[in-house]
Design an enzyme around this catalytic site. Structure first.
Site, short mmCIF file in Angstrom:
data_model
loop_
_atom_site.label_atom_id
_atom_site.label_comp_id
_atom_site.label_asym_id
_atom_site.label_seq_id
_atom_site.Cartn_x
_atom_site.Cartn_y
_atom_site.Cartn_z
N SER A 143 43.67 -5.28 -37.34
CA SER A 143 42.03 -4.41 -37.94
C SER A 143 43.16 -2.95 -39.05
O SER A 143 43.34 -2.52 -38.21
CB SER A 143 41.12 -4.27 -37.62
OG SER A 143 40.55 -3.64 -37.15
N TYR A 176 39.48 -1.82 -28.26
CA TYR A 176 40.07 -3.18 -29.25
C TYR A 176 40.52 -2.43 -30.03
O TYR A 176 42.02 -3.09 -30.42
CB TYR A 176 38.28 -3.38 -29.51
CG TYR A 176 38.15 -4.27 -30.79
CD1 TYR A 176 37.84 -5.97 -30.34
CD2 TYR A 176 38.29 -2.97 -31.98
CE1 TYR A 176 38.58 -5.81 -31.25
CE2 TYR A 176 38.14 -4.56 -33.24
CZ TYR A 176 38.66 -6.58 -33.02
OH TYR A 176 38.50 -6.09 -34.49
N LYS A 180 44.55 -4.08 -31.63
CA LYS A 180 44.79 -4.36 -33.34
C LYS A 180 46.07 -3.69 -33.48
O LYS A 180 46.86 -4.57 -34.20
CB LYS A 180 43.83 -4.04 -33.92
CG LYS A 180 42.71 -4.70 -33.73
CD LYS A 180 42.53 -6.12 -34.18
CE LYS A 180 41.39 -7.03 -33.72
NZ LYS A 180 41.66 -8.74 -33.42
#
Length: 263
Positions: A143, A176, A180
């Site tokens: 991401s 999160y 990534k």
């Protein structure tokens, strides 16, 4: 326009280009993890619109997978190493597999340790298990958020162990996005060691039209540079150290037999 404002602008203005109707995936097999809903399911639908004869949905709970087309649904629990190894052996047994899209992941906004491995769940599911799968398959998805986080954990002697401590969790989406960044570091390390094998429209575009984009980071159907940290000398040093940490963690899993190049 970079950063979070640029990301929000592109989310509002960018429209993925559909694949040409002449694109054919005939005689291919596609495998997509985390594909019972969301982007994974949309990517599955995009694949089937191009004459794909064999699609495998890898999901934690097969009973929740109810696509409107004929597919195989295989169980895959990314908190369970036994499930991951069994899944890898099943994939290796396929006659052929054209594409593997590792889409499965979670976004836990509060600290939660996995009851099966003991590791923080964002790290376990988004990084450690996602790092293990390519090794088992010898064949990821990350991401743009990897470029937004401060990555305070990088000076610590054991990044993964440090991230298992609740006090390091951080606010909102920080953990999160950190996972990534870990994906980017791991894949860059993997691409220098292993053999070079190769919304939903972007996912399909990645696997169909960018087979030669080995080690590259793609965003919005184009090859772009990862974060400045990843490309820096410090990023390269952390990448090498983090590779060793992850490999050592996976070596301790009794069910896993890692390839010889994982030194």
């Amino acid at each position: 326009m970079g950063g979070q404002l640029g990301f929000l602008y592109r989310q509002l203005t960018f429209r993925p280009k559909p694949r040409s109707q002449s694109t054919s995936l005939a005689n291919k097999t596609a495998l997509i993890t985390g594909s019972n809903s969301g982007l994974g399911l949309e990517a599955a639908l995009q694949h089937t619109s191009h004459s794909l004869p064999h699609l495998i949905l890898a999901v934690r709970d097969p009973s929740k997978a109810s696509p409107e087309f004929e597919v195989e649904v295989w169980p895959l629990d990314q908190e369970d190493y036994i499930s991951i190894v069994a899944f890898g052996k099943r994939v290796i047994g396929l006659e052929r597999c054209g594409y593997v899209l590792l889409n499965a992941g979670v976004t836990m906004l509060e600290f939660s340790a996995s009851s099966k491995t003991g590791h923080e769940r964002n790290v376990q599911i988004n990084h450690t298990s996602t790092a293990l799968l390519p090794l088992l398959l010898i064949l990821t998805l990350t991401s743009e958020g990897h470029s937004w986080i401060p990555f305070h954990e990088r000076p610590t002697p054991d990044i993964l162990a440090h991230m298992d401590e609740p006090s390091t969790f951080g606010p909102l989406m920080q953990r999160y996005y950190t996972t990534k960044l870990l994906n980017v570091l791991w894949i860059r390390g993997l691409s220098s060691r292993g053999r070079k094998r190769g919304g939903g429209r972007c996912f399909v575009d990645t696997v169909v039209n960018h087979e030669s984009s080995h080690r590259d980071y793609l965003s919005e159907q184009a090859v772009v540079k990862p974060s400045g940290f990843v490309l820096s000398l410090e990023g390269e040093e952390v990448q090498k150290r983090f590779w060793r940490e992850t490999a050592e963690l996976l070596r301790r899993v009794e069910e896993v037999d890692l390839p010889s190049f994982v030194d």
